[in-house]
Design a protein around this motif. Structure first.
Motif, PDB file in Angstrom:
ATOM      1  N   GLN A 217       0.790  -1.078  -0.108  1.00 17.21           N
ATOM      2  CA  GLN A 217      -0.057   0.032  -0.169  1.00 17.21           C
ATOM      3  C   GLN A 217       0.834   1.239   0.079  1.00 17.21           C
ATOM      4  O   GLN A 217       0.659   2.144  -1.069  1.00 17.21           O
ATOM      5  CB  GLN A 217      -0.838  -0.031   1.300  1.00 17.21           C
ATOM      6  CG  GLN A 217      -1.827   0.928   1.357  1.00 17.21           C
ATOM      7  CD  GLN A 217      -2.149   1.531   2.799  1.00 17.21           C
ATOM      8  OE1 GLN A 217      -1.734   0.933   3.769  1.00 17.21           O
ATOM      9  NE2 GLN A 217      -2.953   2.543   2.807  1.00 17.21           N
ATOM     10  N   ILE A 218       2.172   1.330   0.738  1.00 20.61           N
ATOM     11  CA  ILE A 218       2.913   2.414   0.927  1.00 20.61           C
ATOM     12  C   ILE A 218       3.424   2.597  -0.419  1.00 20.61           C
ATOM     13  O   ILE A 218       3.590   3.728  -1.031  1.00 20.61           O
ATOM     14  CB  ILE A 218       3.962   2.257   1.893  1.00 20.61           C
ATOM     15  CG1 ILE A 218       3.167   2.120   3.343  1.00 20.61           C
ATOM     16  CG2 ILE A 218       4.804   3.416   1.871  1.00 20.61           C
ATOM     17  CD1 ILE A 218       3.917   1.696   4.557  1.00 20.61           C
ATOM     18  N   ALA A 219       3.995   1.547  -0.978  1.00 22.51           N
ATOM     19  CA  ALA A 219       4.532   1.816  -2.397  1.00 22.51           C
ATOM     20  C   ALA A 219       3.673   2.363  -3.387  1.00 22.51           C
ATOM     21  O   ALA A 219       4.072   3.126  -4.215  1.00 22.51           O
ATOM     22  CB  ALA A 219       5.112   0.258  -3.076  1.00 22.51           C
ATOM     23  N   LEU A 224       5.600   3.956  -6.198  1.00 26.70           N
ATOM     24  CA  LEU A 224       6.717   2.999  -6.767  1.00 26.70           C
ATOM     25  C   LEU A 224       6.154   1.870  -7.536  1.00 26.70           C
ATOM     26  O   LEU A 224       5.096   1.326  -7.016  1.00 26.70           O
ATOM     27  CB  LEU A 224       7.233   2.303  -5.470  1.00 26.70           C
ATOM     28  CG  LEU A 224       8.105   3.624  -4.455  1.00 26.70           C
ATOM     29  CD1 LEU A 224       8.553   3.008  -3.074  1.00 26.70           C
ATOM     30  CD2 LEU A 224       9.409   3.976  -5.445  1.00 26.70           C
ATOM     31  N   ARG A 225       6.881   1.220  -8.329  1.00 24.24           N
ATOM     32  CA  ARG A 225       6.464  -0.022  -9.124  1.00 24.24           C
ATOM     33  C   ARG A 225       6.514  -1.265  -8.284  1.00 24.24           C
ATOM     34  O   ARG A 225       7.597  -1.399  -7.863  1.00 24.24           O
ATOM     35  CB  ARG A 225       7.207   0.080 -10.501  1.00 24.24           C
ATOM     36  CG  ARG A 225       6.323  -0.827 -11.417  1.00 24.24           C
ATOM     37  CD  ARG A 225       6.799  -0.512 -12.801  1.00 24.24           C
ATOM     38  NE  ARG A 225       6.736  -1.547 -13.554  1.00 24.24           N
ATOM     39  CZ  ARG A 225       7.679  -2.471 -14.069  1.00 24.24           C
ATOM     40  NH1 ARG A 225       8.801  -2.062 -13.978  1.00 24.24           N
ATOM     41  NH2 ARG A 225       7.296  -3.770 -14.465  1.00 24.24           N
ATOM     42  N   VAL A 226       5.655  -2.168  -8.114  1.00 26.53           N
ATOM     43  CA  VAL A 226       5.760  -3.398  -7.487  1.00 26.53           C
ATOM     44  C   VAL A 226       5.511  -4.392  -8.535  1.00 26.53           C
ATOM     45  O   VAL A 226       4.561  -4.340  -9.028  1.00 26.53           O
ATOM     46  CB  VAL A 226       5.073  -3.511  -6.306  1.00 26.53           C
ATOM     47  CG1 VAL A 226       4.927  -4.552  -5.339  1.00 26.53           C
ATOM     48  CG2 VAL A 226       5.152  -2.330  -5.338  1.00 26.53           C
ATOM     49  N   ILE A 227       6.203  -5.483  -8.442  1.00 29.39           N
ATOM     50  CA  ILE A 227       6.021  -6.905  -9.235  1.00 29.39           C
ATOM     51  C   ILE A 227       5.896  -7.901  -8.324  1.00 29.39           C
ATOM     52  O   ILE A 227       6.836  -8.174  -7.647  1.00 29.39           O
ATOM     53  CB  ILE A 227       6.851  -7.098 -10.267  1.00 29.39           C
ATOM     54  CG1 ILE A 227       7.180  -5.612 -11.081  1.00 29.39           C
ATOM     55  CG2 ILE A 227       6.567  -8.193 -11.002  1.00 29.39           C
ATOM     56  CD1 ILE A 227       8.433  -5.711 -11.955  1.00 29.39           C
ATOM     57  N   GLU A 228       4.469  -8.508  -8.085  1.00 26.65           N
ATOM     58  CA  GLU A 228       4.390  -9.706  -7.226  1.00 26.65           C
ATOM     59  C   GLU A 228       4.971 -10.806  -7.988  1.00 26.65           C
ATOM     60  O   GLU A 228       4.103 -11.519  -8.688  1.00 26.65           O
ATOM     61  CB  GLU A 228       2.994  -9.773  -6.595  1.00 26.65           C
ATOM     62  CG  GLU A 228       2.842  -8.567  -5.487  1.00 26.65           C
ATOM     63  CD  GLU A 228       1.649  -8.774  -4.647  1.00 26.65           C
ATOM     64  OE1 GLU A 228       1.277  -9.486  -3.871  1.00 26.65           O
ATOM     65  OE2 GLU A 228       0.670  -7.971  -5.188  1.00 26.65           O
ATOM     66  N   ARG A 229       5.923 -11.254  -7.992  1.00 28.97           N
ATOM     67  CA  ARG A 229       6.372 -12.633  -8.571  1.00 28.97           C
ATOM     68  C   ARG A 229       7.680 -13.213  -7.940  1.00 28.97           C
ATOM     69  O   ARG A 229       8.244 -12.278  -7.069  1.00 28.97           O
ATOM     70  CB  ARG A 229       6.788 -12.185 -10.296  1.00 28.97           C
ATOM     71  CG  ARG A 229       8.214 -11.369 -10.244  1.00 28.97           C
ATOM     72  CD  ARG A 229       8.521 -11.627 -11.884  1.00 28.97           C
ATOM     73  NE  ARG A 229       9.652 -10.508 -11.719  1.00 28.97           N
ATOM     74  CZ  ARG A 229      10.929 -10.809 -11.587  1.00 28.97           C
ATOM     75  NH1 ARG A 229      11.417 -12.086 -11.139  1.00 28.97           N
ATOM     76  NH2 ARG A 229      11.903 -10.125 -11.684  1.00 28.97           N
TER      77      ARG A 229
END
Ligand code: PDD
Length: 286
Positions: A217-219, A224-229
């Protein structure tokens, strides 16, 4: 001042607190737990932790002996009685005490509920974050449901001890395909060459961290880009930054992995930046 613990409805001196040797958590690790940060006297992300406790109970067909409201009161009472400003509360529920038998005890066997608090040292934690931690990797030999927060933690204990003996703070666990799942007691993150945050998806291979969820949530809020992998060890070696997350560590920069420097070998700005704003986003519960 003596520490006070909670055991099945009573507040007692921590040193005198105990449960039966027939307790199923003692005999079978048949229990679940949560660790919640106390920051400035407030329980951080308590709602998320209690929701996960409920999920763990459901997955293991374990009856919680107290409702959410009662649990909140117990935790507050422990914070107050132990005068914890910064630290943690620990909450454990087991399938109760019964003559040893692998199958569940008869219906109506009361669950065991234990909780206690400990004080932390905010300055020491900050100093540790500024220095960064070392991590080693090892095979993930856990059962196939580490998404359930059970007290069955032997592989985690062994991993953490091996890390300690290697002069590291945490162990990153590697699955059979070579991907980093998570740490022995934390979630694992890297910042890739493009500056994106990468962390294992919250599937059945990892514990879905409450701190991890808050960081997502903060990212997002910080753009900020987040990739969940899943990422490999080689990707981690090549990462700009790495860090771990958890209720006891918040965001803790990783500066070395298996003896190799990560990035410049100093804590990264993304990790330290997330750490700096964490409590602006992570709410204390009502
Ligand atoms: N550990 N993964 C594992 C295996 C963990 O044990 C933990 C937490 C986490 C992070 O979850 P959270 O952000 O909800 O704390 C991830 C706790 C702190 C412990 O066992 O002490």
């Amino acid at each position: 001042m003596s520490r006070i613990a909670y055991v099945n409805g009573r507040y007692i001196r921590h040193a005198d607190a105990g449960v039966s040797i027939d307790d199923r958590a003692f005999l079978f690790a048949d229990g679940i737990y949560e660790v919640i940060e106390v920051f400035g006297g407030e329980l951080i992300d308590e709602t998320g932790h209690l929701a996960r406790l409920e999920r763990s109970a459901r997955e293991l067909r374990l009856n919680l002996p107290a409702g959410e409201g009662a649990l909140r009161l117990i935790l507050r009472e422990l914070v107050a009685r132990n005068r914890v400003t910064d630290g943690h509360v620990y909450l454990q529920v087991t399938r109760g005490a019964a003559r040893r038998d692998h199958v569940f005890p008869r219906a109506g066997t009361p669950a065991t509920l234990v909780a206690f608090a400990h004080r932390g040292d905010r300055a020491a934690a900050e100093a540790k974050a500024q220095a960064g931690i070392k991590v080693i990797s090892m095979p993930d030999i856990r059962w196939k449901r580490p998404d359930i927060k059970t007290t069955s933690l032997l592989p985690n204990v062994l991993a953490k001890q091996q890390a300690r003996e290697a002069g590291a703070y945490e162990a990153w666990l590697i699955d059979s395909k070579g991907y980093v799942t998570e740490g022995a007691s934390s979630n694992a993150w890297i910042v890739d060459e493009e500056g994106a945050l990468v962390t294992h998806p919250a599937d059945s291979a990892i514990l879905s961290g409450i701190t991890r969820a808050r960081l997502l949530q903060i990212a997002a809020a910080k753009g900020l880009r987040v990739i969940e992998r899943a990422f490999t060890l080689d990707e981690a070696f090549a990462a700009r930054e790495a860090f771990i997350s958890g209720a006891t560590t918040l965001v803790m920069p990783v500066v070395a992995l298996d003896g190799r420097k990560i990035g410049s070998g100093a804590p990264g700005s993304v990790a330290l930046g997330l750490r700096a704003v964490f409590h602006d986003f992570a709410p204390a519960s009502p």
